[in-house]
Write an enzyme that holds these catalytic residues in place. Structure first.
Site, PDB file in Angstrom:
ATOM      1  N   CYS A   1       0.739  -1.282  -0.235  1.00 10.32           N
ATOM      2  CA  CYS A   1       0.106  -0.012   0.322  1.00 10.32           C
ATOM      3  C   CYS A   1       0.372   1.115  -0.288  1.00 10.32           C
ATOM      4  O   CYS A   1       0.381   2.227  -0.128  1.00 10.32           O
ATOM      5  CB  CYS A   1      -0.733  -0.347   1.321  1.00 10.32           C
TER       6      CYS A   1
ATOM      7  N   CYS B   1      -4.054   7.536   6.284  1.00  8.35           N
ATOM      8  CA  CYS B   1      -2.334   8.109   7.294  1.00  8.35           C
ATOM      9  C   CYS B   1      -2.953   8.410   8.391  1.00  8.35           C
ATOM     10  O   CYS B   1      -1.951   7.545   9.645  1.00  8.35           O
ATOM     11  CB  CYS B   1      -1.647   8.938   6.399  1.00  8.35           C
TER      12      CYS B   1
END
Lengths: 394, 153
Positions: free
Chosen positions: B34, B103
């Site tokens: 990712c 994030c």
């Protein structure tokens, strides 16, 4: 390097409009505002300008003026070519061949056609992004109607042997489209020699304006009306013409062709200085794409242990504008389909940097870039758990 | 990318980058696929996080959220640190673009993973602390393949 100076390394995304092109366009944005479809002098002047541009472009590409259709750009040209050929020839077959490394304008047009009952084969490429002729031959079926392969790749710059691939398609009576958006301006294209049936072009990739492109469709092709309305573009694409854009594109193409060899030599020299400079001074870097069969202005690196967006942001802080195949720059989670197609593992695809040069770049800019890049890479690696892991295993 | 000034400030001058050699708890979340990996190191004494450091492979937001998360938990009691969610981190950074919310989730999960490691090493049970999904499966914290982010988006 002065704080205010910018270093533009993203010429595959778009280019700066040439002054000469702008000057050619300006009258059509201001004084010559007549609708080209009207009959009075103010309008006819514009109609003539459009047809002159069409002829100039046809002369450069060595085709007929009636084979050039003006569009809004590369995406529209790709959509039009692929969807309308599919529609017009579906009684002959419903199979299309393209490649895994096409621009999304081609890939997503093909995906759409799949939803409409067409079958699409996506050719694999080798580690440098090249298509194997035998792969194409193997994928041709009795009902294949169209092959669409890009001339030069926008991310890794790999140039395909389009003439050869088109020949293979033609041996089986299959039409051939090429997305030449990145190639025009760097590769001299003679359509009689190249032999493709359809070709997409976009002006803003060769110092022309945005919002204008062209689609070449060979006379022998059945062309379906694409936008229904007035009689513009031979009644195939209705809508009042983007006169200034058309005039600008013709001028930009003329300049690009007149200076092609000179600009290529200049840009290639800068390109090779960056490639050699980076490969010699930074460890764990890979050049993506073919070293030789590559656009004169394209550079694509993968830096191990770091992520592309971070790299771009740090370059941005130095006023250096480049691009990446990192997922984080695209808004999706997957990194560039092109980098995955050439076999890069995800982490290397995430860590890519694309630099696409142009005729305005200078040796001084290259020196500055090569000077600041190692520190940026070091800073990001020092922060990276992957680098830490690598060092601990060493 | 449309980042806030705060995000850019933390990205350009990240706090607490590095390793703690004798860390009491280490957590690692995310995966290479990712493009985001966060590793969090904690030094814990008398139930208080005395020091926190991180290493991150990832985008601007991943680095900024790691930096902010370490700032927010330093000097906090474990129970207080557990209350710091991805939202807290995001707010402290004046927000994140929607595609970057994951994030901040990763930052929260990295803290939890490091605390979980500390608890395991010391045979402790910390109330409300579970092994974060992202550390267990090394998946992306972004709902890929139908997997939903385990923290509050």
């Amino acid at each position: 390097m002065n704080e205010k100076e910018i270093i533009y390394f993203d010429n595959a995304a778009t280019t700066r409009l040439d002054d000469e092109v702008l000057n050619e366009m300006l009258p059509y944005l201001k004084d010559y505002y007549g609708n080209p479809s009207s009959i009075y002098k103010l309008a006819q002047k514009n109609k003539n300008a459009i047809e002159r541009a069409r002829q100039d472009i046809a002369d450069i590409f060595n085709c007929r003026a009636s084979e050039i259709y003006f569009t809004s750009g590369g995406t529209e040209s790709d959509n039009w070519a692929i969807k309308s050929i599919a529609e017009a020839y579906k009684s002959k077959g419903k199979h299309i061949i393209t490649s895994e490394i096409e621009h999304h304008a081609v890939l997503n047009s093909c995906k759409y056609l799949e939803s409409q009952g067409f079958r699409v084969s996506y050719l694999k490429v080798d580690k440098n992004g090249l298509i194997d002729e035998n792969e194409l031959k193997k994928n041709i079926c009795d009902d294949t109607i169209l092959v669409s392969i890009m001339f030069a790749n926008n991310e890794i710059g790999t140039i395909q042997d389009i003439k050869k691939l088109a020949e293979i398609a033609h041996e089986k009576n299959i039409l051939f489209h090429t997305d030449a958006v990145q190639a025009v301006g760097y590769i001299k294209i003679d359509l009689k020699d190249l032999g493709v049936d359809a070709m997409s072009v976009s002006a803003h990739k060769f110092y022309g304006p945005k919002g204008i492109g062209a689609l070449y469709l060979n006379k022998k092709i059945k062309v379906l009306s694409y936008l229904h309305g007035g009689a513009q573009e031979f009644s195939k694409r209705a809508g009042t013409e983007n006169v200034a854009g058309i005039v600008g594109m013709a001028k930009a193409l003329e300049l690009a062709y007149n200076n092609l060899e000179k600009n290529n030599l200049y840009v290639k020299d800068l390109r090779d200085k960056i490639i050699d400079g980076v490969l010699n001074n930074i460890s764990h870097v890979k050049l993506n794409g073919d070293r030789e069969k590559r656009l004169a202005n394209n550079i694509n690196f993968s830096f191990e242990f770091i992520e592309g967006e971070s790299l771009l942001l740090m370059l941005d802080a130095k006023n250096i504008f480049a691009s990446s195949g990192s997922a984080c720059t695209s808004g999706s989670l997957d990194p560039s389909h092109v980098l995955l197609a050439i076999g890069l593992p995800h982490e290397l695809a995430h860590g890519s940097l694309r630099i696409t040069l142009g005729k305005h770049n200078t040796q001084k800019e290259i020196d500055y870039f090569l000077n600041v890049l190692p520190d940026i890479v070091k800073k990001l690696r020092d922060m990276s758990p992957l680098y830490e892991e690598y060092l601990s295993k060493k | 990318m449309n980042y806030s000034e705060k995000v850019m400030e933390h990205f350009n001058n990240p706090r607490n980058v590095g390793e703690i050699v004798d860390a009491d708890g280490v957590g690692i979340v995310g995966n290479k696929k990712c493009g985001d990996i966060m590793k969090m190191y904690l030094k814990i004494k008398n139930d208080v996080i005395e020091d926190a450091k991180f290493k991150t492979f990832g985008c601007g937001a991943a680095i900024a959220t790691s930096s902010m998360a370490t700032e927010l938990i330093k000097g906090k009691k474990i129970s207080e640190a557990l209350k710091i969610t991805n939202k807290t981190v995001m707010e402290a950074l004046d927000g994140l673009p929607p595609v970057k919310v994951h994030c901040s989730c990763l930052a929260e999960q990295a803290v939890h993973a490091a605390l979980f490691d500390y608890a395991q090493k010391n045979n402790l049970e910390i109330k409300g602390l579970k092994m974060p999904e992202d550390a267990k499966e090394k998946t992306c914290c972004a709902g890929k393949n139908g997997k939903k982010c385990s923290c509050a988006n």
